[in-house]
Design an enzyme around this catalytic site. Structure first.
Site, PDB file in Angstrom:
ATOM      1  N   HIS A 161       0.844  -1.201   0.000  1.00 17.31           N
ATOM      2  CA  HIS A 161       0.000   0.000   0.000  1.00 17.31           C
ATOM      3  C   HIS A 161       0.880   1.253   0.000  1.00 17.31           C
ATOM      4  O   HIS A 161       1.723   1.418   0.881  1.00 17.31           O
ATOM      5  CB  HIS A 161      -0.911   0.012   1.228  1.00 17.31           C
ATOM      6  CG  HIS A 161      -2.111  -0.875   1.082  1.00 17.31           C
ATOM      7  ND1 HIS A 161      -3.280  -0.674   1.769  1.00 17.31           N
ATOM      8  CD2 HIS A 161      -2.326  -1.950   0.284  1.00 17.31           C
ATOM      9  CE1 HIS A 161      -4.159  -1.604   1.428  1.00 17.31           C
ATOM     10  NE2 HIS A 161      -3.596  -2.397   0.529  1.00 17.31           N
ATOM     11  N   TYR A 172      -9.255   5.535   7.528  1.00 15.97           N
ATOM     12  CA  TYR A 172      -9.438   5.838   8.953  1.00 15.97           C
ATOM     13  C   TYR A 172     -10.445   6.987   9.033  1.00 15.97           C
ATOM     14  O   TYR A 172     -10.197   8.058   8.486  1.00 15.97           O
ATOM     15  CB  TYR A 172      -8.131   6.308   9.587  1.00 15.97           C
ATOM     16  CG  TYR A 172      -7.046   5.251   9.719  1.00 15.97           C
ATOM     17  CD1 TYR A 172      -6.209   4.923   8.653  1.00 15.97           C
ATOM     18  CD2 TYR A 172      -6.840   4.588  10.930  1.00 15.97           C
ATOM     19  CE1 TYR A 172      -5.210   3.972   8.786  1.00 15.97           C
ATOM     20  CE2 TYR A 172      -5.838   3.640  11.075  1.00 15.97           C
ATOM     21  CZ  TYR A 172      -5.030   3.329  10.000  1.00 15.97           C
ATOM     22  OH  TYR A 172      -4.033   2.386  10.140  1.00 15.97           O
ATOM     23  N   PRO A 189      -4.270   0.369  18.728  1.00 17.90           N
ATOM     24  CA  PRO A 189      -3.996  -0.099  17.363  1.00 17.90           C
ATOM     25  C   PRO A 189      -4.091   0.978  16.280  1.00 17.90           C
ATOM     26  O   PRO A 189      -3.774   0.708  15.118  1.00 17.90           O
ATOM     27  CB  PRO A 189      -5.066  -1.179  17.138  1.00 17.90           C
ATOM     28  CG  PRO A 189      -6.124  -0.896  18.126  1.00 17.90           C
ATOM     29  CD  PRO A 189      -5.488  -0.235  19.299  1.00 17.90           C
TER      30      PRO A 189
END
Ligand code: RFL
Ligand code: PHB
Length: 389
Positions: free
Chosen positions: A72, A200, A292
């Site tokens: 990515h 996100y 995380p």
């Protein structure tokens, strides 16, 4: 029994250290309290920094990762219905590898089995002894019999709830901790990812993350209160909630399906200092935890392993202890930078009810600044792809 290094814990830290040591001709035994299938059933991290990729290659375990992993070059932030791409490759020259922790662990386990190094699963009451002396040893029980392994060093790779950190409490251990007032509900499903890169999302209803394991397997998360139980969340309720937290075009493109796994993980920042007690070393989650959000947990475990392996290699090859003596300070210097980054990404993207509207406006201002400043994007990208070892 006798070996050079006893490794407590057969997670990614223990297995990677064991493989690097075995390749360097350093004898080691791994002990774990559970079995192989239990370890492979845990769904955890998904993003590898280049340092972790290099280390897996060095261990000789990178072949399948390079075939099946997804490189990515960027990820997206979503807020106020907008999408902002962080161009990792363009800003830093580096990409990340999307390849699940389960697969990393499976590859390491398969290589260990092929090289013939000893792993003892289902070892109960593992206990490190006399690590303050020159003759440490580890005991464990199996089928009602107590066994003893004498060794030169003990590597505590036994995770946050392990026995190694517990055994140094009161021996000069200092801990630093922040617990966040929410968790992540994660769902794994065999559906194609909604987008080719991770997204996100900061949303008034809470954080959401669109991640993936392959072109056909997706991993999604939503922020939930700590009081929520996984049984409270049907698959349909999860899919409805995550779509509400994403921009409309993304929500409309999302393919849903039955979950393969669903679990809630609490979010915590934690660091233990120091990471060395005589001949016992704390490695990976045994020494530190990050939330995380920055995808740093597994990657920090890898950099700890690198520093400890270099110290042990130097000790056995040249009888020099400089690398082992420097382990704790070298590892902690990188750990604290990743702690800072994971904390700041967590603060930027989640809803903190107690911070009210003021907190939301500050987040929006920071996200808006990120969108308009290449310097801010570069700082985020540099940390996300991983600081140098
Ligand atoms: P692990 O993977 O926890 O492995 C430790 C091993 O030690 C064994 N053990 C013992 N063995 C013998 N005796 C004892 N007394 C023992 N106590 C424990 C355990 O059975 C286990 O096999 O630690 P390691 O190797 O340091 O690896 C660290 C990573 O696993 C961890 O940093 C990440 O998975 C953190 N993490 C995540 N990181 C990310 O980057 N992205 C994620 O999405 C993400 N999700 C997660 C996570 C960690 C979670 N935990 C710890 C509950 C989700 C969860 C639920
Ligand atoms: C995941 O795929 O599980 C994952 C990816 C990125 C994160 C956290 C988890 O920041």
């Amino acid at each position: 029994m006798r070996t050079q290094v006893v490794i407590v814990g057969s997670g990614p830290s223990g297995l990677l250290l064991g493989q690097l040591l075995a390749n360097a001709g350093i004898d080691n035994i791994i002990l774990d309290r559970v079995d192989r299938d239990y370890i492979l059933g845990r769904i955890r991290a998904g993003v590898l920094e280049v340092g972790a990729v290099d280390l897996l290659d060095r261990a000789g375990c990178g072949e399948r990762m390079h075939k099946e992993g997804l490189v990515h070059d960027g990820f997206e932030l979503s807020f106020l219905g907008r999408r902002q791409r962080i161009d990792l490759k363009g800003l830093t020259g580096t990409s990340v590898m999307v390849y699940g922790q389960t697969e990393v662990t499976r590859d390491l386990m398969d290589h260990r089995a092929a090289t013939g190094s000893k792993t003892i699963y289902d070892a109960a009451n593992v206990t490190p002894h006399d690590f303050d002396s020159a003759s440490p040893y580890v005991t464990y029980e199996q089928d009602g019999v107590t066994h003893r392994i004498d060794c030169d060093y003990i590597a505590g790779c036994d995770g946050f709830h392990g026995v190694c950190r517990a055994s140094v409490e009161g021996k000069g251990l200092r801990t630093f901790e922040k617990v966040y007032p929410f968790g992540w509900l994660g769902l794994l499903a065999d559906v194609p990812p909604v987008h080719h890169e991770l997204i996100y999302a900061n949303h008034a209803r809470g954080f959401a993350l669109c991640s993936q394991r392959s072109h056909t397997r997706s991993r999604y998360y939503v922020q939930v209160p700590l009081t929520d139980k996984v049984e409270d969340w049907s698959d349909d309720a999860f899919w409805d909630e995550i779509r509400r937290r994403l921009p409309q075009d993304v929500a409309e493109a999302m393919v849903t399906g039955p979950s393969i796994e669903k679990s809630i993980a609490p979010l915590r920042s934690f660091v233990a200092e120091p990471l060395r007690f005589g001949r016992l070393f704390l490695v990976g989650d045994a020494g530190h935890i990050v939330p995380p959000t920055g995808a740093k947990g597994l990657n920090l475990a890898a950099s700890d392993v690198h520093y400890l392996f270099e110290g042990l290699r130097e000790y056995y090859a040249e009888r020099k202890a400089a690398g082992l003596d420097a382990y704790s300070s070298r590892a902690l210097s990188r750990i604290w930078k990743a702690e800072r980054f994971s904390w700041s990404m967590t603060m930027l993207l989640h809803r903190f009810p107690e911070d009210g509207d003021f907190g939301s406006r500050v987040q929006e201002a920071e996200l808006d600044y990120l969108s308009s400043s290449q310097a801010a994007q570069t700082a985020m990208a540099e940390n996300y792809v991983g600081l140098p070892y």
